[in-house]
Design a protein around this motif. Structure first.
Motif, PDB file in Angstrom:
ATOM      1  N   ALA A   9     -48.291  -0.927 -98.955  1.00  0.00           N
ATOM      2  CA  ALA A   9     -48.994  -0.268-100.062  1.00  0.00           C
ATOM      3  C   ALA A   9     -48.451  -0.787-101.379  1.00  0.00           C
ATOM      4  O   ALA A   9     -47.284  -1.160-101.468  1.00  0.00           O
ATOM      5  N   PRO A  10     -49.293  -0.823-102.395  1.00  0.00           N
ATOM      6  CA  PRO A  10     -48.828  -1.368-103.670  1.00  0.00           C
ATOM      7  C   PRO A  10     -47.606  -0.631-104.162  1.00  0.00           C
ATOM      8  O   PRO A  10     -47.499   0.574-104.024  1.00  0.00           O
ATOM      9  N   GLY A  11     -46.703  -1.404-104.745  1.00  0.00           N
ATOM     10  CA  GLY A  11     -45.440  -0.821-105.146  1.00  0.00           C
ATOM     11  C   GLY A  11     -45.263  -0.742-106.640  1.00  0.00           C
ATOM     12  O   GLY A  11     -46.204  -0.520-107.388  1.00  0.00           O
ATOM     13  N   SER A  40     -46.862  -8.370-105.525  1.00  0.00           N
ATOM     14  CA  SER A  40     -47.409  -8.146-104.217  1.00  0.00           C
ATOM     15  C   SER A  40     -46.859  -9.103-103.171  1.00  0.00           C
ATOM     16  O   SER A  40     -47.058 -10.296-103.235  1.00  0.00           O
ATOM     17  N   ALA A  41     -46.160  -8.532-102.211  1.00  0.00           N
ATOM     18  CA  ALA A  41     -45.671  -9.353-101.116  1.00  0.00           C
ATOM     19  C   ALA A  41     -46.827  -9.958-100.346  1.00  0.00           C
ATOM     20  O   ALA A  41     -46.764 -11.085 -99.861  1.00  0.00           O
ATOM     21  N   GLN A  42     -47.908  -9.188-100.247  1.00  0.00           N
ATOM     22  CA  GLN A  42     -49.062  -9.698 -99.501  1.00  0.00           C
ATOM     23  C   GLN A  42     -49.636 -10.937-100.153  1.00  0.00           C
ATOM     24  O   GLN A  42     -50.025 -11.897 -99.492  1.00  0.00           O
ATOM     25  N   GLU A  55     -52.258   6.471 -96.671  1.00  0.00           N
ATOM     26  CA  GLU A  55     -51.836   5.390 -95.801  1.00  0.00           C
ATOM     27  C   GLU A  55     -50.402   4.973 -96.021  1.00  0.00           C
ATOM     28  O   GLU A  55     -49.842   4.235 -95.240  1.00  0.00           O
ATOM     29  N   ALA A  56     -49.840   5.457 -97.125  1.00  0.00           N
ATOM     30  CA  ALA A  56     -48.505   4.989 -97.479  1.00  0.00           C
ATOM     31  C   ALA A  56     -47.439   5.485 -96.518  1.00  0.00           C
ATOM     32  O   ALA A  56     -46.337   5.002 -96.534  1.00  0.00           O
ATOM     33  N   HIS A  57     -47.764   6.462 -95.709  1.00  0.00           N
ATOM     34  CA  HIS A  57     -46.716   7.063 -94.893  1.00  0.00           C
ATOM     35  C   HIS A  57     -46.737   6.603 -93.439  1.00  0.00           C
ATOM     36  O   HIS A  57     -46.121   7.185 -92.586  1.00  0.00           O
TER      37      HIS A  57
HETATM   38  C1  LIG Z   1     -41.727  -1.455-102.730  1.00  0.00           C
HETATM   39  S1  LIG Z   1     -43.269  -0.839-102.363  1.00  0.00           S
HETATM   40  C2  LIG Z   1     -44.072  -2.109-101.477  1.00  0.00           C
HETATM   41  C3  LIG Z   1     -44.733  -3.069-102.347  1.00  0.00           C
HETATM   42  C4  LIG Z   1     -45.594  -4.066-101.641  1.00  0.00           C
HETATM   43  N1  LIG Z   1     -44.865  -4.704-100.556  1.00  0.00           N
HETATM   44  C5  LIG Z   1     -46.040  -5.079-102.652  1.00  0.00           C
HETATM   45  O1  LIG Z   1     -45.564  -6.216-102.618  1.00  0.00           O
HETATM   46  O2  LIG Z   1     -46.853  -4.715-103.487  1.00  0.00           O
HETATM   47  C6  LIG Z   1     -42.956   0.282-101.064  1.00  0.00           C
HETATM   48  C7  LIG Z   1     -44.205   0.935-100.565  1.00  0.00           C
HETATM   49  O3  LIG Z   1     -43.908   1.650 -99.403  1.00  0.00           O
HETATM   50  C8  LIG Z   1     -44.810   2.709 -99.331  1.00  0.00           C
HETATM   51  N2  LIG Z   1     -44.277   3.726 -98.415  1.00  0.00           N
HETATM   52  C9  LIG Z   1     -43.644   4.883 -98.698  1.00  0.00           C
HETATM   53  N3  LIG Z   1     -43.342   5.527 -97.574  1.00  0.00           N
HETATM   54  C10 LIG Z   1     -43.790   4.758 -96.559  1.00  0.00           C
HETATM   55  C11 LIG Z   1     -43.800   4.901 -95.149  1.00  0.00           C
HETATM   56  N4  LIG Z   1     -43.254   5.960 -94.573  1.00  0.00           N
HETATM   57  N5  LIG Z   1     -44.365   3.923 -94.414  1.00  0.00           N
HETATM   58  C12 LIG Z   1     -44.900   2.822 -94.994  1.00  0.00           C
HETATM   59  N6  LIG Z   1     -44.933   2.640 -96.320  1.00  0.00           N
HETATM   60  C13 LIG Z   1     -44.384   3.610 -97.082  1.00  0.00           C
HETATM   61  C14 LIG Z   1     -44.930   3.208-100.744  1.00  0.00           C
HETATM   62  O4  LIG Z   1     -46.185   3.788-100.919  1.00  0.00           O
HETATM   63  C15 LIG Z   1     -44.781   1.932-101.542  1.00  0.00           C
HETATM   64  O5  LIG Z   1     -46.010   1.514-101.996  1.00  0.00           O
END
Ligand SMILES: C[S@@+](CC[C@H](N)C(=O)[O-])C[C@H]1O[C@@H](n2cnc3c(N)ncnc32)[C@H](O)[C@@H]1O
Length: 433
Positions: free
Chosen positions: A182-184, A189-191, A282-284
């Protein structure tokens, strides 16, 4: 169990030209000699309203980081407190025509952070490695705005955020599970970076949202694009997904939300979750991966997993808008290591034996970095620590300042004067069996 999506776009043919033209106009209006450019861009920065430092968070950082980082904290502190000193990387989008853009950037005084190791030609477009341009001065070219159905040519980001993706060392055609997709926060963006490889990216959340967000901390754009995806209309989000998938031979697999394990009790670093419900939901997902990662492992034999973990993003937390929120975040900070350990364990369970997990954060906090990795290494059977590749450290040391830890289970990029990239922590683990 999974839904595979390969989006297609119509009417794309004329858009890149228009987009390129508008970018060239922006850039060419700046290219009257490097000095002028630097002055112009610096003036742009200065005309922006100053960010306000949250004193509560700063006091907390002073106490914690002077103990954990020693003399390096003062240098990092000076950088973090002076946004005008911040450098911005320009990550090129390989799906655009980059010829003129690269020339413009070179004329502006930018250089490629990563030396080109493979020949470039039209026929070998798929093999062009990541291209991130950096400038020695704290200049910032304009952010490109969204146009429906068109792709940005570049993304501004903290160049240190390339480190986790480079540490993965994805081979052509390999699958990668992006566990926190999910966007951070501010690091980009890692993606988008992963999408420059001809590999399949499997995301635990909505992949495409990261790739087209306008700028960090702008959930309304994610919402707009996500809504577009939901409605299935011809939106920018769909176009980006199509390009990423079509041209990079990727299939984007979204893990269904029905597998979601529920509330983690943590803040999404995307900010206002209410304005972006799909992302918030979806973030969780990553935390609950443990329950079905065996199936995932068998079906997809994931050789590499990226855990770009939710963390206390030092750069943005320091500019928390009000004291009350700063205090709330500092309380939440104590909860983060638990979630991070769970995510890392989920990743290790999902990766195939012999596979590599890269864990990353954008904080300098020991509790969220070394302590998380050490705890997982101590409790998880059949896992070994890998060094971050020495050739990477060597090639990036001219630009990044790595922390001098005596015993380290990873690498930490600390912002310092003239090398303001970071904070970014990266650790690599291999599942042995
Ligand atoms: C540092 S950010 C990731 C950024 C993303 N990789 C990018 O490059 O844009 C961490 C992300 O993890 C998500 N997150 C929080 N809890 C999570 C969970 N339990 N499972 C998966 N993702 C989660 C948050 O919503 C957040 O967007």
């Amino acid at each position: 169990m999974f839904s595979t999506k390969l989006y297609c776009i119509k009417g794309f043919s004329s858009s890149p030209l228009l987009f390129l033209t508008s970018s060239k106009r922006v850039l060419s209006s700046l290219s009257h000699g490097q000095r002028t450019v630097t002055n112009t861009l610096a003036a742009q920065c200065k005309s922006k309203p100053q960010k306000q430092v949250c004193k509560t968070v700063l006091r907390h950082f002073d106490t914690q980081y002077s103990e954990e980082l020693g003399e390096q904290w003062q240098g990092a502190r000076d950088v973090l407190l002076n946004p005008l000193s911040w450098q911005y990387g320009v990550l090129l989008n390989r799906f655009s025509d980059l010829t003129n853009l690269k020339q413009c950037l070179t004329e502006l005084g930018y250089t490629n952070l990563l030396p080109q190791t493979q020949p470039e030609s039209q026929s070998q477009a798929a093999h062009i490695p990541l291209q991130c341009f950096i400038h020695r001065d704290p200049v910032r070219i304009p952010t490109q705005t969204h146009h429906p159905g068109w792709l940005k040519q570049y993304y501004l980001l903290n160049a240190a955020s390339l480190l986790p993706v480079l540490s993965l060392n994805v081979k052509e055609g390999e699958n990668v599970l992006d566990l926190c997709a999910a966007p951070g926060g501010e690091n980009g963006s890692a993606q988008t970076q992963l999408a420059t490889k001809d590999s399949r990216i499997i995301c635990s959340s909505n992949t495409t949202t990261s790739a087209f967000r306008d700028s960090p901390g702008r959930p309304e754009h994610w919402e707009r694009a996500t809504r577009g995806l939901r409605q299935g209309d011809e939106t920018l989000g769909r176009s980006v997904a199509a390009l990423q998938a079509k041209h990079a031979n990727q299939a984007m697999l979204k893990i269904p939300r029905t597998l979601d394990g529920g509330d983690t009790g943590t803040r999404s670093s995307s900010g206002d979750e209410n304005s972006c419900p799909e992302i918030a939901n979806e973030a969780h997902t990553g935390r609950s991966l443990l329950s079905f990662c065996f199936a995932l492992c068998v079906m997809l034999t994931v050789p590499q997993v990226l855990v770009d973990a939710p963390c206390s993003n030092d750069r943005s937390w320091l500019y928390t808008p009000d004291t009350h929120q700063g205090e709330m975040w500092l309380k939440e900070r104590t909860q983060l290591p638990l979630l991070q350990k769970e995510l890392l364990c989920s990743a290790l369970a999902a990766v195939r034996p012999g596979g590599v997990v890269v864990y990353s954060t954008c904080t300098m906090s020991r509790a969220e970095n070394q302590s998380v990795v050490e705890a997982v290494l101590a409790s998880y059977q059949g896992v070994e620590l890998l060094e971050v590749q020495q050739h990477l450290i060597d090639s990036l040391s001219d630009h990044f300042c790595f922390a001098h830890f005596h015993s380290s289970v990873g690498q930490l990029v600390i912002p310092q004067k003239g090398k303001t990239w970071g904070p970014m922590y990266v650790s690599r683990l291999r599942r042995i069996y």
